[in-house]
Design an enzyme around this catalytic site. Sequence first.
Site, mmCIF file in Angstrom:
data_model
loop_
_atom_site.group_PDB
_atom_site.id
_atom_site.type_symbol
_atom_site.label_atom_id
_atom_site.label_comp_id
_atom_site.label_asym_id
_atom_site.label_seq_id
_atom_site.Cartn_x
_atom_site.Cartn_y
_atom_site.Cartn_z
ATOM 1 N N THR A 236 -5.769 -8.844 21.781
ATOM 2 C CA THR A 236 -3.802 -9.143 21.303
ATOM 3 C C THR A 236 -3.507 -8.608 21.180
ATOM 4 O O THR A 236 -3.258 -7.972 20.155
ATOM 5 C CB THR A 236 -3.689 -10.577 21.387
ATOM 6 O OG1 THR A 236 -4.906 -11.593 22.372
ATOM 7 C CG2 THR A 236 -2.705 -11.204 21.629
ATOM 8 N N CYS A 324 -5.766 6.799 1.078
ATOM 9 C CA CYS A 324 -6.734 6.821 1.101
ATOM 10 C C CYS A 324 -7.966 7.456 0.618
ATOM 11 O O CYS A 324 -9.118 6.161 0.289
ATOM 12 C CB CYS A 324 -7.676 6.839 2.476
ATOM 13 S SG CYS A 324 -6.299 6.647 3.780
#
Length: 386
Positions: A236, A324
Amino acid sequence: MKVYLDNAATTRMDKEVFDAMLPYLRDEYGNPSSMHDLGQKARAAVEDARAKVAALINAKPAEIIFTSSGTEANNFAVKGAAYAGKRKGNHIIVSSIEHFSVLYSVRMLAKDGYEVTYLPVDKYGMVNPDDVTAAIKDKTVLISVMHANNEVGTIQPIAEIAKIAKSKGIPFHTDAVSTAGSIEADVEKMGVDTLTLAANQFYGPKGAAALYIRSKTRIVPLLHGGVQEEGRRAGTEDVASIVGMGAAAEIALKGMAKNSAYTTKLRDKLIDALKTKIPNIYLNGHAVDRIPGNINICVEFIEGESMLLFLNMEGISASSGSSCTSKALKASHVLTAMGVDAALANGSLLLSLGKNNTEEEIDYVIEKLPPIVERLRKMSPLYKKP
């Protein structure tokens, strides 16, 4: 004073973006796959955002697939192209300074029987197109070279590399997370087959990104389930974040030239001042072909983490490299690939500017950073004052 110079990690969301997202966080809560009015309003909002993101990179709306992050989009681009080309071969070419979402993807593919060639870079972090040509094999199924490096800011000759890939019939991907919305990332001018971009790099929300997939490019879905995103990315849709990405893309496209010139001016002022006031520092990356807001320096005799702590105490937010890998506490793989000595690389500092920074803030950094370096060097057994 508070100064934010970590725009390479993420940018502050524009108020207009937040305002555009707000209705879809509560009132307009329909699922875009539903046929009723609430669902169709959400669908219309998603498609409007798709068109705006496409315009940012001169693509067709149907070529934009929304994802949850640049990391997901890079995984999708690399693994999807590799598996789609499996009948042809099992060889992949990437640069040695790619984001870890690309490098770890090909590492995983190597465990699955794929062969990987890592392209070298020069001392500026630049890929030589001739090395790309030399690395190509009959079984090469993908080439991936980032548009610009997120740590040192060097902009790669993407159009030239894309021509080489096209002449051999090899899909070409570029990670443009660090450039899209900041400088021109025109998919037609570059000639790429897939391109990654992320909203939080151009003053949009985190959790919204996209993969551009040129029409007729073969790619296997990374996520399986529903038929969202034309069956290419199940799940979704995060309507609010997608709407935010569309709004941010529209704002970025309109202000790109002005913001780029402004940020470059501030960047060059800070570089020149630091070179003058701090001895034994070295600018990493290409001096000219670099992202407007990127300053990556190595400061000799001290560690980057120490500088960050002292800068933070002065209200200055910065980084020592990729967000990161900031907790890894080891030399940047990018600087290592560029041939920077490991000890010097540990003294790296990344100051990434954005459109919200001011000249007053830059002056404040110029005032505060040199004394910090001097203080840390006095504590270093390696440093001998000339």
